[in-house]
Design a protein around this motif. Structure first.
Motif, mmCIF file in Angstrom:
data_model
loop_
_atom_site.group_PDB
_atom_site.id
_atom_site.type_symbol
_atom_site.label_atom_id
_atom_site.label_comp_id
_atom_site.label_asym_id
_atom_site.label_seq_id
_atom_site.Cartn_x
_atom_site.Cartn_y
_atom_site.Cartn_z
ATOM 1 N N GLY A 25 30.742 -57.024 23.960
ATOM 2 C CA GLY A 25 30.946 -56.925 25.394
ATOM 3 C C GLY A 25 29.677 -56.969 26.221
ATOM 4 N N ARG A 26 28.546 -57.363 25.605
ATOM 5 C CA ARG A 26 27.316 -57.470 26.389
ATOM 6 C C ARG A 26 27.422 -58.572 27.437
ATOM 7 N N VAL A 27 28.215 -59.600 27.132
ATOM 8 C CA VAL A 27 28.462 -60.660 28.098
ATOM 9 C C VAL A 27 29.959 -60.923 28.156
ATOM 10 N N ASP A 28 30.384 -61.578 29.225
ATOM 11 C CA ASP A 28 31.796 -61.927 29.387
ATOM 12 C C ASP A 28 32.121 -63.279 28.787
ATOM 13 N N ALA A 29 31.105 -64.151 28.702
ATOM 14 C CA ALA A 29 31.348 -65.522 28.274
ATOM 15 C C ALA A 29 30.067 -66.144 27.742
ATOM 16 N N ILE A 30 30.255 -67.221 26.978
ATOM 17 C CA ILE A 30 29.142 -68.068 26.551
ATOM 18 C C ILE A 30 29.420 -69.459 27.100
ATOM 19 N N LEU A 31 28.484 -69.986 27.876
ATOM 20 C CA LEU A 31 28.586 -71.351 28.394
ATOM 21 C C LEU A 31 27.244 -72.011 28.132
ATOM 22 N N SER A 32 27.154 -72.689 26.968
ATOM 23 C CA SER A 32 25.839 -73.143 26.524
ATOM 24 C C SER A 32 25.954 -74.256 25.488
ATOM 25 N N GLY A 33 26.710 -75.303 25.802
ATOM 26 C CA GLY A 33 26.874 -76.392 24.844
ATOM 27 C C GLY A 33 27.399 -75.907 23.510
ATOM 28 N N PHE A 34 28.289 -74.904 23.537
ATOM 29 C CA PHE A 34 28.729 -74.205 22.340
ATOM 30 C C PHE A 34 29.959 -74.898 21.764
ATOM 31 N N THR A 35 29.875 -75.317 20.502
ATOM 32 C CA THR A 35 30.956 -76.077 19.888
ATOM 33 C C THR A 35 32.091 -75.162 19.453
ATOM 34 N N ASP A 36 33.302 -75.595 19.756
ATOM 35 C CA ASP A 36 34.514 -74.870 19.373
ATOM 36 C C ASP A 36 34.867 -75.234 17.932
ATOM 37 N N TYR A 37 34.599 -74.310 17.009
ATOM 38 C CA TYR A 37 34.999 -74.462 15.610
ATOM 39 C C TYR A 37 36.057 -73.409 15.292
ATOM 40 N N ALA A 38 37.032 -73.790 14.464
ATOM 41 C CA ALA A 38 38.079 -72.848 14.077
ATOM 42 C C ALA A 38 37.501 -71.606 13.402
ATOM 43 N N SER A 39 36.371 -71.772 12.717
ATOM 44 C CA SER A 39 35.742 -70.648 12.029
ATOM 45 C C SER A 39 35.238 -69.584 13.008
ATOM 46 N N ARG A 40 35.146 -69.916 14.289
ATOM 47 C CA ARG A 40 34.680 -68.963 15.298
ATOM 48 C C ARG A 40 35.822 -68.281 16.041
ATOM 49 N N HIS A 41 37.061 -68.694 15.772
ATOM 50 C CA HIS A 41 38.191 -68.203 16.565
ATOM 51 C C HIS A 41 38.527 -66.750 16.304
ATOM 52 N N GLU A 42 38.077 -66.182 15.225
ATOM 53 C CA GLU A 42 38.353 -64.769 14.958
ATOM 54 C C GLU A 42 37.645 -63.879 15.968
ATOM 55 N N ILE A 43 36.488 -64.346 16.453
ATOM 56 C CA ILE A 43 35.694 -63.542 17.382
ATOM 57 C C ILE A 43 35.816 -64.038 18.813
ATOM 58 N N ALA A 44 35.949 -65.343 18.991
ATOM 59 C CA ALA A 44 35.944 -65.920 20.336
ATOM 60 C C ALA A 44 37.102 -66.890 20.533
ATOM 61 N N THR A 45 37.616 -66.916 21.738
ATOM 62 C CA THR A 45 38.584 -67.920 22.159
ATOM 63 C C THR A 45 37.852 -68.900 23.061
ATOM 64 N N PHE A 46 38.058 -70.197 22.816
ATOM 65 C CA PHE A 46 37.322 -71.227 23.541
ATOM 66 C C PHE A 46 38.209 -71.927 24.557
ATOM 67 N N VAL A 47 37.712 -72.022 25.776
ATOM 68 C CA VAL A 47 38.313 -72.904 26.778
ATOM 69 C C VAL A 47 37.484 -74.188 26.743
ATOM 70 N N ASP A 48 38.060 -75.233 26.178
ATOM 71 C CA ASP A 48 37.320 -76.472 25.937
ATOM 72 C C ASP A 48 37.263 -77.323 27.198
ATOM 73 N N TYR A 49 36.066 -77.854 27.478
ATOM 74 C CA TYR A 49 35.873 -78.630 28.708
ATOM 75 C C TYR A 49 35.168 -79.970 28.470
ATOM 76 N N LEU A 50 34.855 -80.283 27.201
ATOM 77 C CA LEU A 50 34.119 -81.511 26.909
ATOM 78 C C LEU A 50 34.413 -81.919 25.483
ATOM 79 N N ARG A 51 34.480 -83.232 25.224
ATOM 80 C CA ARG A 51 34.559 -83.725 23.851
ATOM 81 C C ARG A 51 33.258 -84.432 23.508
ATOM 82 N N SER A 52 32.898 -84.375 22.247
ATOM 83 C CA SER A 52 31.675 -85.037 21.807
ATOM 84 C C SER A 52 31.811 -85.350 20.323
ATOM 85 N N GLY A 53 30.720 -85.777 19.723
ATOM 86 C CA GLY A 53 30.727 -86.067 18.302
ATOM 87 C C GLY A 53 29.376 -86.562 17.843
#
Length: 271
Positions: free
Chosen positions: A90-118
């Motif tokens: 809870g030190r921050v409310d959000a991360i907005l920093s070119g952060f990739t949405d991986y399923a392996s991160r979903h246990e800790i964070a929920t991602f609102v996706d706004y860009l696709r890349s590869g």
């Protein structure tokens, strides 16, 4: 000219006005969102060399989201390693920093996706003729940051497309190191996110040439605490509002990210 100025003013008003989006009571009372970032990933976020001010697509998007929600964005610089702990504690409310949405991160964070890349292959401009398509990279040395998913994605692509002449992967200390090794001729090609290449190619004109299309699809998202359902919904609605009113499109064009656009924000679309 007057009509143009009036249209621009109206667009600005639409993009900056707050809308009726319900925030969690503690954030609404505070009047601000604490957002973590690491400003070293142009054109997503970086410090302007001339002014040292935060700049980039994520900065512009974050400030536009703040205006939609009617709150101030408190940018909090941290390290990449601290991203997930800062969300979970809870030190921050959000991360907005070119952060990739991986399923392996979903246990800790929920991602609102706004860009696709590869991941995108590229070579030295001087060797462009040697690599008419990605298949020409089979059997060659290709470098990419070992801190990303690119090594696994390149290996999967190589296994599928190169047969008995696989790509010789070279792990690097980030994308800048991969570009250095490419310029020095220590590797034949490099790979990095296609959202970053137009910016890099502008900084170093006539240096690089892309090869083929991105070899995988991934999503960049705003990471939010898993339990904060109201904040997730508010963020989703804010991004969709920016898409609907044209602000998103303008920001994409400004940072040469039009090809990375999403038609609507998604939640946890990453694999």
């Amino acid at each position: 000219m007057k009509r143009f100025l009036l249209a621009a003013a109206l667009l600005g008003a639409i993009g900056t006005s707050a809308v009726a989006i319900e925030l969690p009571p503690d954030i609404a009372k505070r009047g601000s969102l604490k957002v973590a970032l690491v400003p070293n990933y142009p054109p997503m976020e970086f410090r302007d060399p001339a002014t040292n001010a935060l700049s980039g697509f994520d900065i512009d998007l974050g400030e536009a989201i703040g205006r939609k929600l009617g709150v101030k964005i408190e940018w909090t610089e941290t390290s990449f390693a601290e991203f997930m702990p800062s969300i979970s504690t809870g030190r921050v409310d959000a991360i907005l920093s070119g952060f990739t949405d991986y399923a392996s991160r979903h246990e800790i964070a929920t991602f609102v996706d706004y860009l696709r890349s590869g991941p995108q292959f590229f070579v030295q401009q001087s060797r462009k003729a040697e690599f008419k398509d990605a298949a020409a990279l089979c059997g060659k040395k290709v470098g990419a940051s070992r801190r990303t998913m690119f090594p696994a994605q390149i290996a999967a692509w190589s296994e599928k497309n190169c047969g008995s002449s696989p790509i010789q992967f070279v792990g690097t200390d980030g994308s800048a190191d991969a570009r250095t090794q490419l310029r020095q001729g220590r590797i034949d090609a490099a790979a990095q996110g296609n959202e970053t290449l137009p910016y890099i190619m502008d900084l170093e004109p006539n240096t690089y040439a892309v090869v083929g299309e991105p070899i995988a699809q991934q999503f960049t998202g705003i990471a939010l605490p898993v339990k904060e359902k109201a904040l997730q919904q508010a963020m989703l609605e804010a991004v969709d509002a920016l898409i609907a009113d044209g602000t998103y499109k303008i920001l994409l064009a400004k940072w040469k990210l039009t090809d990375n656009a999403l038609e609507k924000a998604t939640i946890n679309a990453g694999q």
